[in-house]
Design a protein around this motif. Structure first.
Motif: not given
Length: 703
Positions: A41-46, A188-191, A203-208, A233-239
């Motif tokens: 899930x977290x293997x993100x595109x280059x 609720x299970x992912x966050x 502002x956007x959920x982790x799943x989205x 990307x900002x949502x993922x960068x924060x985490x």
């Protein structure tokens, strides 16, 4: 941190739970650190490829990356200079119009490939458009043959391109990730970060966010995605930044859980040392020395980074810390990354500390025979301070009562090396205190995140009498003018450096470049005393040349970048750096710091070879505009990225998947606040966050 430990975590399932993942594929995935569903899930595109539309050849522009369709008009296979396959295709915009023809050029091909292609065959191609000799062209584009009656169907979404490994193609990996995404749980299970801690950064959920990154729609803004500024990307960068911060905080807590010797000396040696100095320490030096002394009096190990710009006086702070250890009946060891820097420290410590009746031992890789045997014996007995290179942490080196480890230019050492020296002083659960130094100012944003395992002290004041260095940037074609400037400066009794750089890091090439420059300058400046220092010389030869330069017996010192740090000759007021465009900002700033150490007006000349790239021009402009090491460090971070600025870090390495410390600096205060709350109130979530983002790459967790 084994993710399998979290049985209630849907992402912790092994990849073998996915259909089609057998032993061979599992092994390939493991090479990428992909062991669980969550890892996929977290293997993100280059990056992304836009295959959602077909472009007309007529509309192509140089620099475009586009997908086109056309028929083969001509095929040519040649071997005049090297094998080359050229294929001309045209589309329906008109065969007579030169802009409707595109050349496909291949340098690597085989006969089977050529035999599948014939005039009239329909091709779909994807690649970067370049300007060719007679028409636009694509070099090694992706292509596929189309059946005569095939409809021109295109992709519905942008195509993600993933980091992969040998034997695992994009199509197979992408398909596997899509199957894993089908098992992505609801929010609720992912966050793992409570909503109150995410603030406006979520502002956007982790799943989205994950679904958007893996399946961006056709109208996604590729520019925004490439810049890393999309809300997903900002949502993922924060985490990710939060996980990075927490992993270092955990490392610090584990280290601080050890005991350390209480180094509470009577202060007599330190007072005698300060009284004998030829100068009074600055207020900044005194403040930082007090912070270090306070840490040393604690029963938990000190973990402090001392930052200071070139010439700010970190060595005095290190000497005071070492004397505090000696006063308490313990040994101190100072490790530097190069022999030249270690030698400089040894000379300073010997000059300052030996008169106090303290034995200072030197240990480096090139110390052999009886001298090495004697040094090792001293460390096991009477020696109170050891100074050296990596040799200090080698097998066979034993200390009697090591209480303090000092590491200079620590960004050149990995955490494993730092721990190897520390462990020389381990006694049961007790470990030595650690003090790490750097003359490369680290931007505040970087220090907040990448050094969360260390307390940071800053020596933000230069000793009185230091003069700003005037910096000029000149084309290498004006070399003769610079030589005349050296002649004039040395005729007035001043001294100068001439630094040689090469493209590849090679001691042999550097030595050759320095020797050639030495010969040329000797010919151009007859009668001038010119010295030479490079990494291939024997230590005694290097030291003899440096000593002669310090005594004023040599007017011009030709050297490689081995003089980058630690060399202090107040009478040297002119620095020439040849091919300056080949060096990074931090290194240029360090080299420039070798001059301006006295009261004479000092200059640095940066000679470059045209043409300059935009980045090289920006680097040289920054050096010309400022002497402020912290401003230079911020610009260096912006130009080169955190990985390059930090060097080898290895634990909490700044090799982020989404985050960029320069771009995402505004997130760091919220990251720190969230980290405090999570460590205090949700320790179970901390472990899962670290496993999610760092997981199997986290090293030295039990250090």
């Amino acid at each position: 941190m084994p993710t399998a430990a979290f049985s209630n975590d849907p992402g912790a399932a092994s990849l073998t739970s996915l259909a089609g993942v057998g032993p061979a594929l599992r092994e390939s995935l493991a090479k990428l650190g992909l062991l669980t569903l969550q890892d996929l899930w977290f293997h993100l595109p280059l990056r992304y490829e836009d295959k959602t539309r077909i472009s007309s050849i007529r509309d192509l522009r140089v620099g475009d990356t586009a997908q086109v369709e056309g028929r083969i008009e001509a095929i040519e296979k040649g071997f005049r200079f090297r094998p080359q396959l050229r294929i001309a295709i045209s589309d329906s915009t008109g065969a007579d119009d030169s802009q409707s023809t595109l050349l496909l050029r291949f340098f690597h091909f085989n006969n089977a490939q050529v035999n599948q292609l014939a005039i009239g065959t329909r091709l779909r191609c994807y690649g970067e458009v370049r300007r060719g000799q007679h028409s636009l062209e694509m070099v090694h584009p992706q292509y596929q043959r189309l059946a005569e009656d095939a409809a021109s169907e295109v992709e519905e979404r942008l195509t993600p391109i993933y980091p992969t490994t040998e034997g695992l193609g994009q199509k197979r990996l992408g398909g596997l990730i899509q199957r894993a995404l089908a098992l992505l749980p609801q929010d609720e299970l992912l966050e793992l970060v409570p909503p109150a801690l995410r603030e406006a950064n979520a502002a956007i959920s982790l799943r989205d966010a994950l679904l958007y990154m893996h399946r961006p729609p056709p109208d996604a803004d590729l520019t925004q995605l490439s810049l890393g500024t999309h809300p997903a990307q900002r949502r993922l960068a924060f985490e990710e930044l939060l996980a990075q911060h927490l992993s270092l905080r955990q490392l610090r807590n584990r280290l601080r859980a050890h005991a350390a010797p209480v180094l509470r000396g009577d202060g007599k040696l330190r007072r005698r040392f300060l009284a004998a100095l030829a100068f009074a320490p600055t207020k900044a030096q005194a403040r930082v020395a007090a912070e270090v002394a306070r840490d040393l009096r604690e029963a938990a190990p000190m973990l402090r980074l001392v930052q200071g710009d070139v010439g700010s006086g970190k060595t005095v702070v290190a000497a005071l810390a070492a004397l505090a250890a000696v006063e308490a009946g313990r040994q101190a060891a100072l490790m530097a990354p190069t022999e030249l820097l270690a030698e400089q420290h040894f000379i300073n410590f010997h000059k300052w500390i030996s008169p106090l009746g303290i034995e200072v031992v030197w240990l480096a890789g090139k110390l052999k025979g009886k001298a090495r045997t004697a040094a090792l014996a001293s460390l096991r007995g009477p020696a109170q301070i050891a100074i050296g290179t990596h040799a200090l942490m080698q097998e066979g080196v034993e200390f009697d009562r090591l209480g303090l480890v000092i590491i200079d230019e620590q960004h050149r050492f990995g955490v494993d090396q730092r721990l190897a020296l520390r462990d020389k002083g381990r006694a049961g659960s007790e470990i030595p205190h650690q003090l790490v130094l750097t003359a490369t100012p680290i931007p505040r944003t970087l220090a907040m995140t990448a050094y969360a395992d260390l307390d940071v002290s800053i020596i933000d004041e230069l000793p009185p009498g230091r003069t700003p260095v005037a910096t000029v940037v000149l084309n290498g074609t004006r070399r003769s003018e610079v030589v005349e400037r050296i002649r004039a400066a040395c005729a007035e009794g001043r001294q100068a450096y001439w630094v040689c750089t090469v493209i590849e890091e090679s001691e042999v090439l550097e030595a050759q470049a320095a020797e050639v420059a030495h010969a040329e300058l000797a010919a151009a400046l007859p009668g001038m005393r010119i010295g030479l220092v490079h990494g291939r010389m024997k230590p005694a030869e290097k030291q003899a040349a440096m000593d002669a330069f310090k005594r004023g017996e040599i007017s011009l010192l030709v050297a490689t970048t081995v003089i980058e740090v630690g060399v202090d000759v107040p009478n040297a007021s002119l620095m020439v750096i040849e091919n300056a465009e080949r060096l990074g900002l931090a290194q240029l700033h360090q080299l420039r710091g070798r001059v301006g150490r006295g009261t004479a007006k000092s200059s640095c000349v940066l000679l470059y070879q045209a043409p300059l790239s935009a980045t090289a021009r920006a680097r040289l402009d920054v050096l010309r505009e400022t002497n402020d090491g912290f401003r230079i460090a911020e610009k260096d971070l912006e130009l080169r990225g955190p990985g390059e600025v930090l060097g080898t870090r290895q634990t909490g390495e700044a090799a982020f998947r989404v985050a960029d410390l320069a771009r995402d600096a505004h997130l760091l205060p919220a990251v720190q606040r969230a980290g405090e709350v999570l460590m205090r109130e949700h320790p179970d979530l901390v472990a899962r966050l670290i496993a999610r983002w760092i997981g199997h790459a986290a090293r030295f967790a039990g250090a």
